[in-house]
Scaffold this motif. Sequence first.
Motif, PDB file in Angstrom:
ATOM      1  N   ARG A   1       0.737  -1.004  -0.180  1.00 20.58           N
ATOM      2  CA  ARG A   1      -0.116  -0.157  -0.287  1.00 20.58           C
ATOM      3  C   ARG A   1       1.330   1.051   0.163  1.00 20.58           C
ATOM      4  O   ARG A   1       1.815   1.419   0.505  1.00 20.58           O
ATOM      5  CB  ARG A   1      -0.771   0.030   0.889  1.00 20.58           C
ATOM      6  CG  ARG A   1      -1.504   0.935   1.360  1.00 20.58           C
ATOM      7  CD  ARG A   1      -2.491   1.187   2.944  1.00 20.58           C
ATOM      8  NE  ARG A   1      -3.708   2.486   3.444  1.00 20.58           N
ATOM      9  CZ  ARG A   1      -3.215   3.011   3.275  1.00 20.58           C
ATOM     10  NH1 ARG A   1      -2.977   3.783   3.474  1.00 20.58           N
ATOM     11  NH2 ARG A   1      -4.471   4.289   3.054  1.00 20.58           N
ATOM     12  N   PRO A   2       1.137   2.046  -1.228  1.00 23.42           N
ATOM     13  CA  PRO A   2       1.771   3.588  -0.646  1.00 23.42           C
ATOM     14  C   PRO A   2       0.966   4.574  -0.044  1.00 23.42           C
ATOM     15  O   PRO A   2      -0.173   4.049   1.653  1.00 23.42           O
ATOM     16  CB  PRO A   2       0.785   3.946  -2.235  1.00 23.42           C
ATOM     17  CG  PRO A   2      -0.541   3.881  -2.251  1.00 23.42           C
ATOM     18  CD  PRO A   2      -0.606   2.468  -1.536  1.00 23.42           C
ATOM     19  N   PHE A   3       2.270   5.408   0.518  1.00 26.37           N
ATOM     20  CA  PHE A   3       1.112   6.295   1.705  1.00 26.37           C
ATOM     21  C   PHE A   3       1.125   6.955   1.206  1.00 26.37           C
ATOM     22  O   PHE A   3       1.511   8.065   0.320  1.00 26.37           O
ATOM     23  CB  PHE A   3       3.408   6.990   2.204  1.00 26.37           C
ATOM     24  CG  PHE A   3       2.401   7.959   3.203  1.00 26.37           C
ATOM     25  CD1 PHE A   3       2.770   7.702   4.770  1.00 26.37           C
ATOM     26  CD2 PHE A   3       3.002   9.093   3.003  1.00 26.37           C
ATOM     27  CE1 PHE A   3       2.712   8.183   5.491  1.00 26.37           C
ATOM     28  CE2 PHE A   3       2.737  10.474   3.964  1.00 26.37           C
ATOM     29  CZ  PHE A   3       2.013   9.943   5.326  1.00 26.37           C
ATOM     30  N   VAL A   4      -0.307   7.484   2.097  1.00 25.87           N
ATOM     31  CA  VAL A   4      -1.579   8.244   0.486  1.00 25.87           C
ATOM     32  C   VAL A   4      -1.892   9.372   1.725  1.00 25.87           C
ATOM     33  O   VAL A   4      -2.329   9.108   3.433  1.00 25.87           O
ATOM     34  CB  VAL A   4      -3.207   7.285   0.941  1.00 25.87           C
ATOM     35  CG1 VAL A   4      -4.145   7.835   0.205  1.00 25.87           C
ATOM     36  CG2 VAL A   4      -2.978   5.994   0.315  1.00 25.87           C
ATOM     37  N   ILE A   5      -1.583  10.875   1.245  1.00 28.00           N
ATOM     38  CA  ILE A   5      -1.916  11.866   1.238  1.00 28.00           C
ATOM     39  C   ILE A   5      -2.948  12.526   1.157  1.00 28.00           C
ATOM     40  O   ILE A   5      -3.617  13.041  -0.508  1.00 28.00           O
ATOM     41  CB  ILE A   5      -0.874  13.060   1.441  1.00 28.00           C
ATOM     42  CG1 ILE A   5       0.718  11.904   1.457  1.00 28.00           C
ATOM     43  CG2 ILE A   5      -1.121  14.375   1.750  1.00 28.00           C
ATOM     44  CD1 ILE A   5       2.049  13.112   1.040  1.00 28.00           C
TER      45      ILE A   5
END
Length: 241
Positions: A191-195
Amino acid sequence: MAKNNGSEGRYASPPCMAGEIAPDYFDPLGVDPEQACDVARWRRAERVRLRAERQALSVEVRGAVGTALSGHLRDLLADQFGDMRERVFSAYWPIKGEPDLRPLMADLHGRGARVALPLVEVKQSPLVFRRWTPETHMVRGDWNIPVPPPQAEVVTPEVMLAPLVGWDRDGYRLGYGGGYFDRTLAHLSPRPFVIGIGLQAAQLATIYPQPHDSRLDAIITEDGVQVMQMPGQGEEPQERK
């Protein structure tokens, strides 16, 4: 949801079709159907209200918001990742009065980051991410949004921006209702780091999160950065101005 007196099974408001809950990821057995319908109807009304408020902002205000957001995002990326060189960073093309972060996209590209844009290749499927550079010849994609052409490299994001129509302090996002964001996060591994990127005025007490809603890792508005605490790390999000 209130029922009409004396009319068993009929509702005072129109039946909910849960239009923004795509059938391929919404489990009607996982939540109370009436509650899900009430939430879907409330979200639909909030989207209309919040988008109208955003569209009413002047060009000058939008520019100031975009500048402030870009500065906060640069700081967060430096804190979390240091040098973004060779990292895949997914942004998005601004539509419907969204803050314009394209100058930041170009700056990150110039610093060696691999910038990508999300697009819909197949309806009701996870998003696909294609490489973008300032020289990319864009084509029209779904909803007439400019996207990189089919021959552009397909990549998997490590850091991913998510546009916010609304948001809450628990790190949940009110989006446009198509379900693509949550479907994509459920698909991506790792999972990506989501901003989340949005306006401070779009903060809500809650979005009434449902089982399919994905929690963000951080939220940035023109007022600053809010980094979410993951389970086991504490109760309160950390705020930085």
